[in-house]
Write a protein that holds these residues in place. Structure first.
Motif, mmCIF file in Angstrom:
data_model
loop_
_atom_site.group_PDB
_atom_site.id
_atom_site.type_symbol
_atom_site.label_atom_id
_atom_site.label_comp_id
_atom_site.label_asym_id
_atom_site.label_seq_id
_atom_site.Cartn_x
_atom_site.Cartn_y
_atom_site.Cartn_z
ATOM 1 N N ARG A 77 0.837 -1.203 0.000
ATOM 2 C CA ARG A 77 0.000 0.000 0.000
ATOM 3 C C ARG A 77 0.871 1.252 0.000
ATOM 4 N NH1 ARG A 77 -2.310 3.898 2.862
ATOM 5 N NH2 ARG A 77 -4.434 4.427 2.260
ATOM 6 N N HIS A 84 0.413 7.588 -6.642
ATOM 7 C CA HIS A 84 -0.745 8.419 -6.985
ATOM 8 C C HIS A 84 -0.277 9.873 -7.104
ATOM 9 C CE1 HIS A 84 -2.917 4.960 -5.347
ATOM 10 N NE2 HIS A 84 -4.043 5.448 -5.834
ATOM 11 N N GLN A 88 -5.110 12.713 -7.292
ATOM 12 C CA GLN A 88 -5.814 11.436 -7.122
ATOM 13 C C GLN A 88 -6.011 11.129 -5.641
ATOM 14 O OE1 GLN A 88 -3.044 8.932 -9.260
ATOM 15 N NE2 GLN A 88 -4.402 8.781 -11.027
ATOM 16 N N GLU A 101 -5.636 10.637 -17.167
ATOM 17 C CA GLU A 101 -6.398 9.995 -16.092
ATOM 18 C C GLU A 101 -5.855 10.351 -14.709
ATOM 19 O OE1 GLU A 101 -4.352 8.420 -18.061
ATOM 20 O OE2 GLU A 101 -3.052 7.151 -16.846
ATOM 21 N N ALA A 204 -7.384 -1.197 -5.627
ATOM 22 C CA ALA A 204 -7.602 0.080 -6.309
ATOM 23 C C ALA A 204 -9.081 0.227 -6.626
ATOM 24 C CB ALA A 204 -6.790 0.144 -7.599
#
Ligand code: HEM
Length: 281
Positions: A77, A84, A88, A101, A204
């Motif tokens: 994690r 990210h 995000q 994105e 995710a």
């Protein structure tokens, strides 16, 4: 643990500037200096002080890998969150925003056709993962049969619904096909890397993926919640169960195999990012 092919010994964590920031200690440094004859510590002052210096240095090097004290899932994690962008994941994201994105989901301009391409490619990826796990007798994979996180059937229901609404369901794109093949290859020759993708894909989807589903539904689906974003049972309990299984499986790995798994996170982001980008196509 016996693998059909050796795990690559190259640990680019230690070569890649983006990842070396994490300062993962390399396992040989973990070993403490061995004292053969403890009586030397009191009899010989020079020896005694050099051992103290060596012990202090060893203590410093005994630094744990980020997240290690909580288990291997926390290590995965940690690496994932730093990949990210701030947009995000504002609390933990660190990467610079480059790809479309990676921009804030609130500013996306999704299309139904693009979203369908994303759903079809996602289904191919989940079909692949779930097929590999379902057919496997290899304990590392068999552990993950019927976790309740499976998504392929849910996506099938959603695609049927779109068809009933008059939409044409596209064929998978090359992006999805490439990722599916990559996962099949990894599953045969590199279990730690395969498990890295397994973790990132399911977790995710349960985090950022759900948020994306809500925002896209607001914009183009009149707030309809797709089956893709619904789980039978309590999601946090299902995730916790899978975390425990992942920690158990990784508990059998050497430190090199763990690092090799963490190192694969970037590839997981690359492939999943390309599939996410289809929403905007
Ligand atoms: C637009 C794209 C994305 C957004 C907006 C997003 C956002 C988020 C957010 C908000 C979290 C929750 C952080 C928290 O616990 O507070 C999260 C967690 C996570 N994301 Fe993403 N993410 C995106 C893409 C990805 C991709 C491409 C991957 C990898 C394939 C990924 C892997 C993960 C993982 C593994 C977690 C941890 C989940 C957990 O703690 O259980 N994310 N993401």
């Amino acid at each position: 643990m016996a693998y059909s092919a050796p795990i690559s010994p190259s640990l680019s964590f230690f070569k890649n500037p983006q990842l070396t920031r994490f300062s993962f200690p390399f396992s040989p440094l973990y070993s403490r200096p061995r004292i053969q004859n403890p009586s030397l510590l009191t009899k010989n002052k020079t020896w005694s002080s050099s051992v103290v210096v060596a012990a202090t240095a060893a203590e410093k090097q005994k630094k744990r890998y980020p997240g290690e004290s909580k288990g291997f899932v926390e290590e995965m994690r940690f690496v994932a969150m730093r990949l990210h962008t701030k947009e995000q994941a504002p609390k933990e994201g660190e990467k610079e925003t480059k790809a479309p994105e990676e921009r804030p989901v609130a500013k996306w301009e999704p299309t139904v056709e693009g979203y369908l391409r994303f759903l079809v490619d996602s289904k191919l990826v989940y079909d692949t993962l779930e097929g590999i796990i379902h057919q496997s007798t290899f304990p590392t994979y068999a552990e993950f049969k019927n976790t309740g996180l499976e998504r392929a059937e849910k996506l099938e229901t959603d695609l049927k619904w779109f068809k009933e609404q008059g939409y044409e369901i596209p064929e998978p794109t090359d992006t999805g096909k490439k990722y599916s093949q990559y996962l099949k290859d990894l599953s045969e020759k590199d279990p730690p890397s395969f498990i890295c993708h397994f973790y990132n894909i399911y977790f995710a989807h349960s985090a950022g993926g759900r948020m994306i589903g809500r925002k896209v539904a607001e914009r183009i689906l009149d707030n309809r919640e797709l089956e893709f974003y619904k789980w039978d049972g309590d999601l946090s309990g299902l995730l916790q169960n899978v975390r425990e299984k992942l920690n158990k499986v990784a508990g059998e790995w050497t430190r090199e195999e763990k690092n090799h798994c963490l190192e694969e996170t970037e590839k997981s982001f690359k492939y999943s990012g390309e599939i996410l980008r289809l929403i905007l196509s």
